[in-house]
Scaffold this motif. Structure first.
Motif, PDB file in Angstrom:
ATOM      1  N   ASP A  83       0.843  -1.200   0.000  1.00  0.00           N
ATOM      2  CA  ASP A  83       0.000   0.000   0.000  1.00  0.00           C
ATOM      3  C   ASP A  83       0.884   1.257   0.000  1.00  0.00           C
ATOM      4  N   ALA A  84       1.969   1.224   0.763  1.00  0.00           N
ATOM      5  CA  ALA A  84       2.867   2.398   0.807  1.00  0.00           C
ATOM      6  C   ALA A  84       3.504   2.636  -0.558  1.00  0.00           C
ATOM      7  N   ILE A  85       3.928   1.574  -1.212  1.00  0.00           N
ATOM      8  CA  ILE A  85       4.542   1.722  -2.551  1.00  0.00           C
ATOM      9  C   ILE A  85       3.498   2.280  -3.523  1.00  0.00           C
ATOM     10  N   ALA A  86       2.282   1.757  -3.443  1.00  0.00           N
ATOM     11  CA  ALA A  86       1.220   2.230  -4.353  1.00  0.00           C
ATOM     12  C   ALA A  86       0.959   3.707  -4.121  1.00  0.00           C
ATOM     13  N   ARG A  87       0.950   4.143  -2.853  1.00  0.00           N
ATOM     14  CA  ARG A  87       0.688   5.556  -2.561  1.00  0.00           C
ATOM     15  C   ARG A  87       1.853   6.434  -3.033  1.00  0.00           C
ATOM     16  N   ALA A  88       3.074   5.936  -2.849  1.00  0.00           N
ATOM     17  CA  ALA A  88       4.240   6.699  -3.328  1.00  0.00           C
ATOM     18  C   ALA A  88       4.148   6.883  -4.843  1.00  0.00           C
ATOM     19  N   ASN A  89       3.722   5.846  -5.539  1.00  0.00           N
ATOM     20  CA  ASN A  89       3.654   5.902  -7.007  1.00  0.00           C
ATOM     21  C   ASN A  89       2.415   6.636  -7.522  1.00  0.00           C
ATOM     22  N   ASN A  90       1.450   6.858  -6.656  1.00  0.00           N
ATOM     23  CA  ASN A  90       0.203   7.493  -7.085  1.00  0.00           C
ATOM     24  C   ASN A  90       0.397   9.016  -7.146  1.00  0.00           C
ATOM     25  N   SER A  91       1.218   9.451  -8.096  1.00  0.00           N
ATOM     26  CA  SER A  91       1.547  10.869  -8.220  1.00  0.00           C
ATOM     27  C   SER A  91       1.869  11.164  -9.673  1.00  0.00           C
ATOM     28  N   PRO A  92       1.523  12.364 -10.123  1.00  0.00           N
ATOM     29  CA  PRO A  92       1.948  12.713 -11.493  1.00  0.00           C
ATOM     30  C   PRO A  92       3.461  12.885 -11.585  1.00  0.00           C
ATOM     31  N   TYR A  93       4.119  13.076 -10.433  1.00  0.00           N
ATOM     32  CA  TYR A  93       5.568  13.268 -10.422  1.00  0.00           C
ATOM     33  C   TYR A  93       6.308  11.936 -10.326  1.00  0.00           C
ATOM     34  N   GLY A  94       7.578  11.954 -10.669  1.00  0.00           N
ATOM     35  CA  GLY A  94       8.406  10.753 -10.539  1.00  0.00           C
ATOM     36  C   GLY A  94       9.884  11.099 -10.590  1.00  0.00           C
ATOM     37  N   LEU A  95      10.281  12.071  -9.757  1.00  0.00           N
ATOM     38  CA  LEU A  95      11.682  12.510  -9.814  1.00  0.00           C
ATOM     39  C   LEU A  95      12.578  11.486  -9.105  1.00  0.00           C
TER      40      LEU A  95
END
Ligand code: NAD
Length: 472
Positions: A392-404
């Motif tokens: 769930d934490a990984i999914a939330r981290a990835n749930n962003s328009p950003y990806g720096l």
């Protein structure tokens, strides 16, 4: 004390006055302290023409000869580091020691980048056919930089763009042009005329550069919104090559096996360096519930130790936000978080004094869906979000328009490695964050950017691939 020093544009090797001037604000006081030259469109035309004239000669030098010139430029900066740091602290706000480190780091960056070599590659050779891949300079590069780490950004772009055989017109942010203009004074002494031109001015000047028919490539660092505008304009104006280094909302994920005492100071530094105004700063921290209280306590302790103030005062470890717009945005995000149940473990509001001071702030009690977690705050306010399930934490981290970038914090490096590989980012760290390296391509996934800089991959960004295919 107002700064009466005159700052000049660099055009064709000459230091010139602008067509007008604009005021530069000292963020520790919120008042104008110096004037910067405002370049006109005619001056941009002159700078581009100079860069075009200089390019064939510069591009015709050997790698070694270009490296030699850039080495002299870096050495010139090193010798004036203290003087530049003094001005730079006043315009940018960061403590003098940090400003000095940024300037000296920029000299090492120029030297390291100029040592990167791009060699031709043999693609195929047999039966009288020889096919090679070469890399040619693109021509004139337009470089546009932001206000948060302007000297580092200028140094990286200058070194990478010039070492590739291009010439350049560089425009610093209107909030922080002075340090970069001082680099121009050194370039006037150390680089051939026209190879590097530096023009300060407003956002319009940046837009004119993107539209200019004499510019072949735009290298841009700044916000995602401006980056998108530049991408659109560059495509309709000569299909300019672009590299975009944009915003981020970096997540750091702390696992249940972390050693808090080791991790907390590193996390604190990566979240609050430069008052949080770093593209790849930690901007949201997901902590496993078993470590949540310990990590919160350790970070609060570090936040309390910070000494805020004018960067020129001895002992200051954290300066103000760089500008009023950013200061007001961070206050707005804190107020919005408070309205959504945030608890400020420390900080939480601006200091009641002149200048744009917000103390290091740790916010708990909020989660994804609140602006402070979902958006790039670009300030000294870190939300800590509790999680129980790592997927769930990984999914939330990835749930962003950003990806720096992003990071995993753990005592089990193997586990950290496997999880880091799942982050949708340009750079995934384990047990570190905000430690970019010249030997690694740097850039963002998703809306954090387009293309890469640094290393051989980055060097090729500033070049056009050319196949040479020969039949004997
Ligand atoms: P910004 O986009 O407002 O401005 C950046 C530069 O673009 C300035 O020089 C500005 O004058 C110029 N500009 C503005 N409008 C323009 C236009 N239409 N055409 C051409 N140029 C234009 O960004 P900022 O507020 O100065 O910088 C903060 C942002 O930069 C943050 O989002 C941060 O994450 C990002 N940033 C990214 C990196 C990275 O490497 N990814 C590094 C540092 C900062």
């Amino acid at each position: 004390m107002p700064d009466s020093r005159r700052y000049a544009l660099l055009i064709d090797g000459r230091l010139e006055e602008g067509a007008a001037e604009f005021g530069i604000v000292d963020p520790a006081r919120g008042a104008v302290f110096a004037q910067a030259p405002d370049a006109s469109r005619t001056q941009l035309d002159e700078a581009v023409a100079a860069a075009r004239r200089a390019q064939p000669g510069w591009g015709g030098l050997s790698d070694e000869e270009r490296r030699h010139h850039l080495g002299r430029f870096a050495e010139g900066i090193r010798q004036q580091a203290a003087e530049i740091a003094n001005v730079f602290t006043r315009e940018q706000g960061q403590p003098f020691a940090h400003a000095t480190r940024e300037i000296l780091g920029a000299t090492r960056l120029i030297e390291a980048v100029s040592r990167v070599e791009v060699q031709p590659e043999l693609i195929f050779e047999a039966e009288g056919v020889r096919r090679e891949l070469h890399y040619r300079p693109l021509g004139v590069v337009g470089a546009i930089t932001p206000w948060n780490v302007p000297i580092t950004m200028a140094a990286g772009k200058i070194a990478e763009g010039l070492q590739a055989g291009n010439t350049m017109v560089l425009k610093p942010s209107p909030y922080t042009p002075l340090g970069t203009l001082m680099l121009g004074e050194i370039a006037a002494e150390t680089l051939p005329a026209g190879v590097l031109n530096i023009l300060s001015g407003g956002n319009d000047l940046g837009a004119w550069m993107v539209e200019h028919p004499g510019i072949n490539m735009i290298t841009f660092t700044g916000s995602t919104a401006t980056g998108k505008r530049i991408g659109a304009a560059a495509s309709t104006h000569g299909l300019k090559r672009i590299v975009l280094e944009l915003g981020g909302n970096d997540a750091a994920i702390v696992l249940d096996d972390v050693d808090v005492a080791t991790a907390a100071p590193r996390i604190f530094r990566a979240a609050f360096l430069n008052s949080g105004q770093v593209c790849m700063a930690i901007k949201r921290l997901y902590v496993h519930e078993s470590k949540f209280d310990d990590m919160r306590a350790a970070l609060v302790e570090l936040a309390i130790e910070a000494k805020l103030g004018d960067g020129l005062e001895p002992g200051v470890t954290m300066g103000p936000l760089q500008n009023k717009m950013q200061y007001e945005r961070v206050i707005e995000l804190m107020q919005d978080a408070a309205a959504h149940g945030a608890v400020f473990e420390t900080g939480g509001e601006a200091l009641a004094r002149d200048g744009y001071f917000i103390p290091p702030t740790i916010a708990t009690g909020i989660s994804d869906g609140v602006r402070l977690v979902d958006e790039e705050q670009f300030g000294p306010v870190l939300p800590i979000v509790r999680y129980t399930d790592i997927d769930d934490a990984i999914a939330r981290a990835n749930n962003s328009p950003y990806g720096l970038s992003g990071s995993i914090w753990t005592s089990d490096v193997k586990r950290g490695y496997a999880l880091a590989r799942r982050l949708e980012v340009g750079t995934a760290w384990v047990n570190k964050h905000l430690e970019p390296s010249v030997d690694a391509p740097f850039g963002g996934a998703k809306e954090s950017g387009l293309g890469r800089v640094m290393s051989v991959v980055g060097a090729k960004t500033y070049m056009e691939p050319q196949v040479v295919d020969i039949q004997a």
